[in-house]
Design a protein around this motif. Structure first.
Motif, mmCIF file in Angstrom:
data_model
loop_
_atom_site.group_PDB
_atom_site.id
_atom_site.type_symbol
_atom_site.label_atom_id
_atom_site.label_comp_id
_atom_site.label_asym_id
_atom_site.label_seq_id
_atom_site.Cartn_x
_atom_site.Cartn_y
_atom_site.Cartn_z
ATOM 1 N N ARG A 123 15.972 12.508 10.919
ATOM 2 C CA ARG A 123 14.701 12.252 10.799
ATOM 3 C C ARG A 123 14.187 11.026 10.169
ATOM 4 O O ARG A 123 13.238 10.591 10.312
ATOM 5 C CB ARG A 123 14.277 13.546 10.349
ATOM 6 N N LEU A 124 15.132 10.504 9.128
ATOM 7 C CA LEU A 124 14.689 9.378 8.285
ATOM 8 C C LEU A 124 14.797 8.008 9.465
ATOM 9 O O LEU A 124 13.900 7.365 9.311
ATOM 10 C CB LEU A 124 15.567 9.015 7.360
ATOM 11 N N ALA A 125 15.745 8.144 10.214
ATOM 12 C CA ALA A 125 15.939 7.049 11.186
ATOM 13 C C ALA A 125 14.590 7.092 12.044
ATOM 14 O O ALA A 125 14.295 5.881 12.605
ATOM 15 C CB ALA A 125 17.023 7.230 12.144
ATOM 16 N N ARG A 126 14.120 8.137 12.346
ATOM 17 C CA ARG A 126 12.915 8.207 13.199
ATOM 18 C C ARG A 126 11.884 7.455 12.429
ATOM 19 O O ARG A 126 10.966 6.831 13.330
ATOM 20 C CB ARG A 126 12.454 9.482 13.698
ATOM 21 N N LEU A 146 10.285 7.312 -2.110
ATOM 22 C CA LEU A 146 10.452 8.829 -3.036
ATOM 23 C C LEU A 146 10.759 9.768 -1.533
ATOM 24 O O LEU A 146 9.476 9.730 -0.876
ATOM 25 C CB LEU A 146 9.427 9.004 -3.555
ATOM 26 N N LEU A 147 11.528 10.555 -1.764
ATOM 27 C CA LEU A 147 11.671 11.710 -0.986
ATOM 28 C C LEU A 147 11.356 12.907 -1.673
ATOM 29 O O LEU A 147 11.884 13.332 -2.792
ATOM 30 C CB LEU A 147 13.208 11.809 -0.325
ATOM 31 N N ILE A 148 10.441 13.559 -1.120
ATOM 32 C CA ILE A 148 9.758 14.991 -1.868
ATOM 33 C C ILE A 148 10.652 16.119 -1.036
ATOM 34 O O ILE A 148 10.236 16.308 -0.026
ATOM 35 C CB ILE A 148 8.509 15.056 -1.919
ATOM 36 N N ASP A 149 11.360 16.740 -1.684
ATOM 37 C CA ASP A 149 11.875 17.983 -1.032
ATOM 38 C C ASP A 149 12.996 17.578 0.001
ATOM 39 O O ASP A 149 12.970 16.460 0.860
ATOM 40 C CB ASP A 149 11.365 19.146 -0.569
ATOM 41 N N ASN A 150 13.976 18.415 0.419
ATOM 42 C CA ASN A 150 14.760 18.240 1.631
ATOM 43 C C ASN A 150 15.512 19.393 1.912
ATOM 44 O O ASN A 150 16.366 20.128 1.393
ATOM 45 C CB ASN A 150 15.922 17.324 1.357
ATOM 46 N N GLY A 151 14.799 20.346 3.141
ATOM 47 C CA GLY A 151 15.253 21.490 3.432
ATOM 48 C C GLY A 151 16.083 21.238 4.616
ATOM 49 O O GLY A 151 16.594 22.094 5.330
ATOM 50 N N PHE A 152 16.700 20.244 4.895
ATOM 51 C CA PHE A 152 17.770 19.609 6.084
ATOM 52 C C PHE A 152 18.901 19.471 5.681
ATOM 53 O O PHE A 152 19.440 18.961 4.522
ATOM 54 C CB PHE A 152 16.886 18.737 7.044
ATOM 55 N N SER A 153 20.138 19.741 6.395
ATOM 56 C CA SER A 153 21.194 19.222 6.312
ATOM 57 C C SER A 153 21.497 17.516 6.125
ATOM 58 O O SER A 153 20.196 16.915 6.712
ATOM 59 C CB SER A 153 22.159 19.502 7.468
ATOM 60 N N VAL A 154 22.335 16.977 5.646
ATOM 61 C CA VAL A 154 22.089 15.537 5.453
ATOM 62 C C VAL A 154 22.235 14.914 6.775
ATOM 63 O O VAL A 154 21.372 13.912 7.137
ATOM 64 C CB VAL A 154 23.818 15.040 4.791
ATOM 65 N N LYS A 155 22.962 15.546 7.641
ATOM 66 C CA LYS A 155 22.801 14.850 9.255
ATOM 67 C C LYS A 155 21.480 14.938 9.728
ATOM 68 O O LYS A 155 21.403 13.878 10.447
ATOM 69 C CB LYS A 155 24.000 15.442 9.894
ATOM 70 N N GLU A 156 20.670 16.030 9.558
ATOM 71 C CA GLU A 156 19.735 16.208 10.247
ATOM 72 C C GLU A 156 18.687 15.127 9.432
ATOM 73 O O GLU A 156 17.622 14.780 10.206
ATOM 74 C CB GLU A 156 19.021 17.663 10.099
ATOM 75 N N HIS A 165 0.775 -1.237 -0.045
ATOM 76 C CA HIS A 165 0.002 -0.050 -0.029
ATOM 77 C C HIS A 165 0.895 1.405 -0.178
ATOM 78 O O HIS A 165 2.085 1.316 0.464
ATOM 79 C CB HIS A 165 -0.943 0.040 1.133
ATOM 80 N N LEU A 166 0.200 2.446 -0.292
ATOM 81 C CA LEU A 166 1.050 3.531 -0.543
ATOM 82 C C LEU A 166 1.062 4.256 0.890
ATOM 83 O O LEU A 166 0.104 4.335 1.696
ATOM 84 C CB LEU A 166 0.246 4.724 -1.469
ATOM 85 N N HIS A 167 2.201 4.374 1.574
ATOM 86 C CA HIS A 167 2.427 4.976 2.776
ATOM 87 C C HIS A 167 3.045 6.162 2.687
ATOM 88 O O HIS A 167 3.860 6.611 1.734
ATOM 89 C CB HIS A 167 3.287 4.103 3.489
ATOM 90 N N TYR A 168 2.686 7.180 3.662
ATOM 91 C CA TYR A 168 3.449 8.618 3.709
ATOM 92 C C TYR A 168 3.546 9.029 4.882
ATOM 93 O O TYR A 168 2.947 8.746 5.872
ATOM 94 C CB TYR A 168 2.493 9.520 2.687
ATOM 95 N N THR A 169 4.896 9.875 5.234
ATOM 96 C CA THR A 169 5.109 10.512 6.386
ATOM 97 C C THR A 169 5.871 11.904 6.200
ATOM 98 O O THR A 169 6.515 11.880 5.001
ATOM 99 C CB THR A 169 5.960 9.608 7.202
ATOM 100 N N SER A 170 5.538 12.643 7.026
ATOM 101 C CA SER A 170 6.543 13.798 6.916
ATOM 102 C C SER A 170 7.564 14.049 7.871
ATOM 103 O O SER A 170 7.332 13.437 9.004
ATOM 104 C CB SER A 170 5.528 15.329 7.182
ATOM 105 N N LEU A 171 8.872 14.383 7.500
ATOM 106 C CA LEU A 171 9.852 14.414 8.230
ATOM 107 C C LEU A 171 10.053 15.834 8.990
ATOM 108 O O LEU A 171 10.908 15.959 9.713
ATOM 109 C CB LEU A 171 11.309 14.101 7.535
#
Length: 261
Positions: free
Chosen positions: A44-47, A30-40, A6-12
């Motif tokens: 957030r992805l790990a969360r 698929l990641l839509i946009d990234n306004g964060f540093s790679v570290k940040e 199924h299609l799943h979605y979350t905001s970081l």
């Protein structure tokens, strides 16, 4: 959490300090946009149970810093395909060349593995901004933020989505009485700025509400809006209760949600 069929979605994270949305279907992420540093972003992805290595591709809506600031570094470090319009590419906001960029033509759909993507032109003060509808063949998720007004073109494309991540950026009274300088107030409230709560609600009234299963209010201004006010305004247009409207915030985004599950 790993995506099923199924299609799943979350905001970081959603707001003026940084935006990123993750949409998955099976092994496609698929990641839509990234306004964060790679570290940040990694934090957030790990969360939500992911790493940058799990990403299939990155899509960009437009070149404003809260959406693109971390994109160049991310796709260079992890050799990820990057999908963006020609206008966004020539904006100079990627910090140099990227290894694999692929041109988005607005209103022309394309597939990235298991997910179909429709890029939709929106009125915003950027070079060639788009927002996205993503589908699995049976369901459609609409991502619609960073636009100053709703056009018939937008209604036509989005009205049959089953889920919607929708900008409710500001309340006009709070914006008018808030701390922004006059020039910024004019920009935010203009036809190429950001949607107010009432504009978002008016758009929801034009949706095919029999199909609409999920609405997340997003990109809320921390200075010119109130979460409960946004939820109440949007809920009224759907004849539902405010608690039915979910929220995306700056730090936590929102937890995993699903269509078709």
């Amino acid at each position: 959490m790993r995506s099923s069929a199924h299609l799943h979605y979350t905001s970081l994270g959603s707001g003026s300090q940084g935006n990123a949305t993750l949409v998955t279907l099976g092994a496609t992420a698929l990641l839509i946009d990234n306004g964060f540093s790679v570290k940040e972003l990694k934090r957030r992805l790990a969360r939500v149970g992911y790493t940058p290595e799990d990403l299939t591709a990155v899509l960009v809506t437009h070149e404003h810093g809260d959406h693109i600031a971390g994109v160049g570094a991310l796709v260079r470090r992890y050799r990820l395909p990057l999908y963006l319009t020609a206008g966004t590419r020539i904006s100079g906001r990627l910090g140099g060349e990227v290894p694999d960029w692929r041109l988005i033509q607005p209103e022309h759909s394309f597939a990235i593995q298991d997910i179909e993507v429709w890029p939709i032109t929106v009125p915003h003060d950027a070079r060639e901004p788009v927002q996205f509808i993503l589908g699995d063949g049976a369901h459609r998720l609409g991502v619609l933020t960073d636009l100053g007004c709703i056009t018939p073109h937008i209604v036509r494309h989005y009205r049959r989505c089953q889920a919607l991540i929708l900008e409710a950026n500001h309340d006009p009274v709070l914006l008018a009485n808030g701390p922004y300088p006059p020039s910024l107030k004019k920009r935010v409230a203009g036809e190429y700025g950001h949607l107010s709560n009432q504009q978002a609600a008016d758009f929801l009234a034009q949706m095919d509400q029999a199909q609409l299963k999920d609405v997340i209010a997003s990109h809320l201004s921390e200075k010119n809006n109130d979460q409960q006010l946004a939820r109440t305004t949007l809920a009224q247009s759907l004849s539902t209760t405010p608690d039915w409207i979910a929220l995306a915030d700056q730090e936590e985004g929102f937890a995993w949600r699903a269509l078709g599950g």
